[in-house]
Design an enzyme around this catalytic site. Sequence first.
Site, PDB file in Angstrom:
ATOM      1  N   TYR A  47      38.085  66.724  62.611  1.00  0.00           N
ATOM      2  CA  TYR A  47      38.856  67.754  61.921  1.00  0.00           C
ATOM      3  C   TYR A  47      37.952  68.937  61.550  1.00  0.00           C
ATOM      4  CZ  TYR A  47      41.632  69.933  58.217  1.00  0.00           C
ATOM      5  OH  TYR A  47      42.304  70.829  57.440  1.00  0.00           O
ATOM      6  N   ASP A  48      36.789  68.594  60.969  1.00  0.00           N
ATOM      7  CA  ASP A  48      35.846  69.647  60.585  1.00  0.00           C
ATOM      8  C   ASP A  48      35.440  70.474  61.799  1.00  0.00           C
ATOM      9  OD1 ASP A  48      36.006  68.761  58.045  1.00  0.00           O
ATOM     10  OD2 ASP A  48      34.102  67.664  58.061  1.00  0.00           O
ATOM     11  N   SER A  93      42.717  44.490  38.495  1.00  0.00           N
ATOM     12  CA  SER A  93      42.320  44.148  39.845  1.00  0.00           C
ATOM     13  C   SER A  93      41.670  42.763  39.801  1.00  0.00           C
ATOM     14  CB  SER A  93      41.389  45.268  40.260  1.00  0.00           C
ATOM     15  OG  SER A  93      40.576  44.892  41.251  1.00  0.00           O
ATOM     16  N   LEU A  94      41.231  42.257  40.929  1.00  0.00           N
ATOM     17  CA  LEU A  94      40.603  40.935  40.952  1.00  0.00           C
ATOM     18  C   LEU A  94      39.154  41.069  41.396  1.00  0.00           C
ATOM     19  CD1 LEU A  94      43.340  38.823  42.777  1.00  0.00           C
ATOM     20  CD2 LEU A  94      42.644  38.590  40.394  1.00  0.00           C
ATOM     21  N   GLU A 127      46.448  30.442  46.060  1.00  0.00           N
ATOM     22  CA  GLU A 127      47.579  31.023  46.799  1.00  0.00           C
ATOM     23  C   GLU A 127      47.082  32.147  47.698  1.00  0.00           C
ATOM     24  OE1 GLU A 127      49.871  33.735  43.884  1.00  0.00           O
ATOM     25  OE2 GLU A 127      48.474  32.575  42.670  1.00  0.00           O
ATOM     26  N   LYS A 129      46.306  35.678  49.326  1.00  0.00           N
ATOM     27  CA  LYS A 129      46.217  37.048  48.810  1.00  0.00           C
ATOM     28  C   LYS A 129      46.912  37.951  49.819  1.00  0.00           C
ATOM     29  CE  LYS A 129      42.947  40.338  46.884  1.00  0.00           C
ATOM     30  NZ  LYS A 129      43.266  41.517  47.649  1.00  0.00           N
ATOM     31  N   ASP A 131      48.254  41.144  51.717  1.00  0.00           N
ATOM     32  CA  ASP A 131      47.684  42.472  51.950  1.00  0.00           C
ATOM     33  C   ASP A 131      48.793  43.524  51.946  1.00  0.00           C
ATOM     34  OD1 ASP A 131      45.730  44.282  52.367  1.00  0.00           O
ATOM     35  OD2 ASP A 131      45.334  43.752  54.452  1.00  0.00           O
ATOM     36  N   ARG A 150      50.714  50.429  41.039  1.00  0.00           N
ATOM     37  CA  ARG A 150      49.594  50.127  40.153  1.00  0.00           C
ATOM     38  C   ARG A 150      48.918  51.399  39.640  1.00  0.00           C
ATOM     39  NH1 ARG A 150      44.140  48.716  41.528  1.00  0.00           N
ATOM     40  NH2 ARG A 150      43.154  47.851  39.702  1.00  0.00           N
ATOM     41  N   GLU A 186      53.626  41.741  45.186  1.00  0.00           N
ATOM     42  CA  GLU A 186      53.154  42.565  46.291  1.00  0.00           C
ATOM     43  C   GLU A 186      54.305  43.005  47.191  1.00  0.00           C
ATOM     44  OE1 GLU A 186      49.948  42.721  45.780  1.00  0.00           O
ATOM     45  OE2 GLU A 186      49.011  43.516  47.586  1.00  0.00           O
ATOM     46  N   TYR A 237      54.138  37.120  42.043  1.00  0.00           N
ATOM     47  CA  TYR A 237      53.057  36.182  41.734  1.00  0.00           C
ATOM     48  C   TYR A 237      52.441  36.350  40.347  1.00  0.00           C
ATOM     49  CZ  TYR A 237      50.389  40.200  43.487  1.00  0.00           C
ATOM     50  OH  TYR A 237      49.902  41.452  43.702  1.00  0.00           O
ATOM     51  N   LYS A 301      43.507  31.045  40.303  1.00  0.00           N
ATOM     52  CA  LYS A 301      43.782  31.422  38.912  1.00  0.00           C
ATOM     53  C   LYS A 301      43.738  30.169  38.044  1.00  0.00           C
ATOM     54  CE  LYS A 301      47.032  34.860  40.640  1.00  0.00           C
ATOM     55  NZ  LYS A 301      48.437  35.188  40.906  1.00  0.00           N
ATOM     56  N   LYS A 325      37.686  36.129  49.566  1.00  0.00           N
ATOM     57  CA  LYS A 325      38.060  36.936  50.726  1.00  0.00           C
ATOM     58  C   LYS A 325      37.654  36.257  52.034  1.00  0.00           C
ATOM     59  CE  LYS A 325      39.444  40.884  49.958  1.00  0.00           C
ATOM     60  NZ  LYS A 325      38.835  42.008  49.300  1.00  0.00           N
ATOM     61  N   CYS A 430      17.544  69.325  51.631  1.00  0.00           N
ATOM     62  CA  CYS A 430      18.969  69.097  51.410  1.00  0.00           C
ATOM     63  C   CYS A 430      19.776  69.892  52.446  1.00  0.00           C
ATOM     64  CB  CYS A 430      19.328  69.548  49.999  1.00  0.00           C
ATOM     65  SG  CYS A 430      21.102  69.582  49.694  1.00  0.00           S
ATOM     66  N   CYS A 433      21.649  72.905  50.439  1.00  0.00           N
ATOM     67  CA  CYS A 433      21.001  74.044  49.776  1.00  0.00           C
ATOM     68  C   CYS A 433      19.563  74.243  50.239  1.00  0.00           C
ATOM     69  CB  CYS A 433      21.054  73.878  48.251  1.00  0.00           C
ATOM     70  SG  CYS A 433      19.985  72.572  47.645  1.00  0.00           S
ATOM     71  N   CYS A 448      18.172  65.427  46.450  1.00  0.00           N
ATOM     72  CA  CYS A 448      17.994  66.869  46.525  1.00  0.00           C
ATOM     73  C   CYS A 448      17.517  67.345  45.167  1.00  0.00           C
ATOM     74  CB  CYS A 448      19.339  67.510  46.873  1.00  0.00           C
ATOM     75  SG  CYS A 448      19.475  69.222  46.389  1.00  0.00           S
ATOM     76  N   CYS A 454      22.479  73.667  43.908  1.00  0.00           N
ATOM     77  CA  CYS A 454      22.963  72.963  45.098  1.00  0.00           C
ATOM     78  C   CYS A 454      24.487  72.909  45.103  1.00  0.00           C
ATOM     79  CB  CYS A 454      22.396  71.556  45.152  1.00  0.00           C
ATOM     80  SG  CYS A 454      23.054  70.642  46.561  1.00  0.00           S
TER      81      CYS A 454
HETATM   82  S1  IVH Z   1      47.065  38.287  40.894  1.00  0.00           S
HETATM   83  C1  IVH Z   1      45.378  40.146  36.980  1.00  0.00           C
HETATM   84  N1  IVH Z   1      47.848  37.228  43.140  1.00  0.00           N
HETATM   85  O1  IVH Z   1      45.236  41.816  45.024  1.00  0.00           O
HETATM   86  C2  IVH Z   1      45.422  39.992  38.443  1.00  0.00           C
HETATM   87  N2  IVH Z   1      47.060  39.466  43.191  1.00  0.00           N
HETATM   88  O2  IVH Z   1      42.520  42.690  44.589  1.00  0.00           O
HETATM   89  C3  IVH Z   1      46.787  40.049  38.990  1.00  0.00           C
HETATM   90  N3  IVH Z   1      47.187  40.534  45.382  1.00  0.00           N
HETATM   91  O3  IVH Z   1      45.987  44.247  42.620  1.00  0.00           O
HETATM   92  C4  IVH Z   1      46.812  39.940  40.451  1.00  0.00           C
HETATM   93  N4  IVH Z   1      48.050  38.822  46.449  1.00  0.00           N
HETATM   94  O4  IVH Z   1      47.727  43.772  44.470  1.00  0.00           O
HETATM   95  C5  IVH Z   1      47.346  38.311  42.551  1.00  0.00           C
HETATM   96  N5  IVH Z   1      48.624  36.199  45.048  1.00  0.00           N
HETATM   97  C6  IVH Z   1      48.126  37.264  44.460  1.00  0.00           C
HETATM   98  C7  IVH Z   1      47.867  38.443  45.164  1.00  0.00           C
HETATM   99  C8  IVH Z   1      47.321  39.536  44.493  1.00  0.00           C
HETATM  100  C9  IVH Z   1      47.649  40.071  46.563  1.00  0.00           C
HETATM  101  C10 IVH Z   1      46.623  41.879  45.182  1.00  0.00           C
HETATM  102  C11 IVH Z   1      47.140  42.613  43.978  1.00  0.00           C
HETATM  103  C12 IVH Z   1      45.920  42.963  43.180  1.00  0.00           C
HETATM  104  C13 IVH Z   1      44.855  42.895  44.224  1.00  0.00           C
HETATM  105  C14 IVH Z   1      43.508  42.658  43.614  1.00  0.00           C
END
Ligand code: IVH
Length: 718
Positions: A47-48, A93-94, A127, A129, A131, A150, A186, A237, A301, A325, A430, A433, A448, A454
């Site tokens: 793009y640039d 978040s987790l 459980e 996760k 996506d 969120r 989700e 969840y 959990k 993960k 740099c 600059c 730099c 700068c």
């Molecule tokens: S529990 C306090 N359970 O992962 C934490 N999150 O990386 C509440 N996600 O923001 C989240 N599957 O969007 C939970 N079975 C699951 C999940 C899950 C996907 C997502 C969720 C969260 C993100 C964190």
Amino acid sequence: MAFEDKSIDLLTPQEAEAELARLAQEIAAHDRRYHGEDAPTISDAEYDALRLRNAAIEARFPELMRADSPSLKVGAAPSATFSPVAHSVPMLSLDNVFSDADVVDFVASVRRFLAFPPDRELVFTAEPKIDGLSMSLRYERGRLVTAATRGDGTTGENVTANIRTIGEIPQQLPKDAPDVIEIRGEVYMRRDDFIALNQRMAETGRVFANPRNSAAGSLRQIDPEVTRTRPLRFFAYAWGETSEQLGETQFDIVRRFADWGFTINDGMVRCNSIEGILAHYKSIEATRAQLPYDIDGVVYKVDRLDLQARLGFRSRSPRWATAHKFAAEKATTILTGIDIQVGRTGAMTPVARLQPVTVGGVVVTNATLHNEDYIRGIGSSGQPIREGRDIRVGDTVLIQRAGDVIPQILDVVLEKRPADAVPYVFPDRCPACDSHAVREEGEAVRRCTGGLICPAQAVERLRHFVSRGAMDIEGLGEKQIAFFFNSEDPALQIRSPADIFTLKARQEKSLTKLENVDGFGATSVKKLYAAIDERRNIEFSRFLYALGIRHVGETNAKRLARHYVSFAAFREASEAAVLPQDKGDKGNAAWQDLNGVNGIGAIVAAAVVEFFAEDHNRRAVDALLEEVTPLDEKAVGAVSTPVSGKTVVFTGSLEKMSRDEAKAMAERLGAKVAGSVSKKTDLVVAGPGAGSKLKLATELGIEVIDEDQWFERIGNGS
Ligand code: IVH
């Protein structure tokens, strides 16, 4: 030779005119995809390159510059935004773990925090996760009233109208549901639905990169009727605010969600051992490819809610959960170049430009190269990495992408190295600059030295200033900041934070109008001014974080703000503080106070003092305070508890909680926890076996209580 590759010096005016027309059209289309549709189809570098070529042709043929030239635009108008929704319970978040050993550590840390002996049963849910994107659905008296994304965890976007179009989400809950309940889960798209949708959309020339982007893009439609045509689904969840206790365990509560009409994931199980957890992880991983939707790990959990409550939260994630993960996805491609990015502290980061390659469904064009040692094959403690193999432009490289993390270059394929590839020489100036770039003893980064002169540092500081966790000014993105920064027009220029707030006034007196600049328009300008004005009164902690002082991230900014309450008091202390000069020296009282703030150590405190010691920083803050008022921290919803503001010392052995839990609990209640007793101590909690600290406390006449009295005083800690 391709037309667009022709040297600019050789272009005839006719060719130049035709190419400028084509570039204007092409760049506008990319702007639309990038800003309006969250779906760029080329890399930033490509793009640039288009914009640079356009500018170079215009420089040679100024008379051919078009009224709709990309040089006059700063990206497409912001897409119509959704109104903000404040989450009554933050959406966190987790934390992530990546190996079996990390899981063992996670379970051990939970046990340690709870002071659970090895033979005491501790149950976890495990459980998939999913996506997708997280969503909070608020029901009042059974009716769906708000659906919010969120966002930054505190404030999300109101997408209620769009969510109502998803068939799998109940509009109405049965009678036994609580009066108020926020169901969290989700929103996602199945892989087959995603492929079919992309086939449908291919005719429009616009496709999504993966099911997750597809779900996000489909949900963020301005017109809910478009969302209705998209095959979105939802797994429940978790939960946010509730007007009554829903149950005693995570597992039972989520099962209740199914009774109320939500879809829950049938991969959720209970495990009472590490072996059980890891076995479930492996079985989910093995069936991952057969699942109809994308998952990127397994979430664990703590099952019992009373234990979840005791464990509580760190700043961004709960202590009682983690995400395990799946291993990252890898691919090989060619390194076409190395660019240097200059951050707001002058740190120069090398970025790999790659021949586009698909890794796990996402097109990757850039990867991080960390620092100059990493390129040379040297690790952080001087040891060889990749067996000492360096990385050169032209190399075939192995890249890895894990989740949302920036892809990394893992290795080079030496057999494929071109004969003319040369070792990369990290610049000692740099690129923005031309100031000297230096690497301090013991540091991996080269910085730099341009400081204020700068432009790259200044632009990055401004970007940080307006970013989400900081001043959060909508409508001032990367492109807009660059436009205002580079503008030569005094009525449009933004070079320092205060300039943002004087923009409107300068505009009112000027003949050049922002609304006439392509890409802005009257509505977006109005919105921008409103967004700026909205931040004239701002939480002290955000204001402080926005200043971009080294080591003062969101958490430290909160700690400092809570301690000093007002920005004026904080600044006065920071300017009065004198750093210790040698080992025996403890610094003056202001220094000791700053250094003693809960969670703040000497490195952070010194960075604060150094910031305010600089004349130009003080001037920038003064100018900003003419425009912006940081609100006292207490005024921003701080709650008072029987121990808030008190300095507490725990000593002796505690029987009902671990030391970590005691500390976390006290801090949650607004107390400061100190390691030793002094005149400043307000309260000592002493368990059996307490010794010298207890003695000193008695001598100083400080109140001493035992563990039971502590719980009585705080009313069970929640
Ligand atoms: S529990 C306090 N359970 O992962 C934490 N999150 O990386 C509440 N996600 O923001 C989240 N599957 O969007 C939970 N079975 C699951 C999940 C899950 C996907 C997502 C969720 C969260 C993100 C964190």
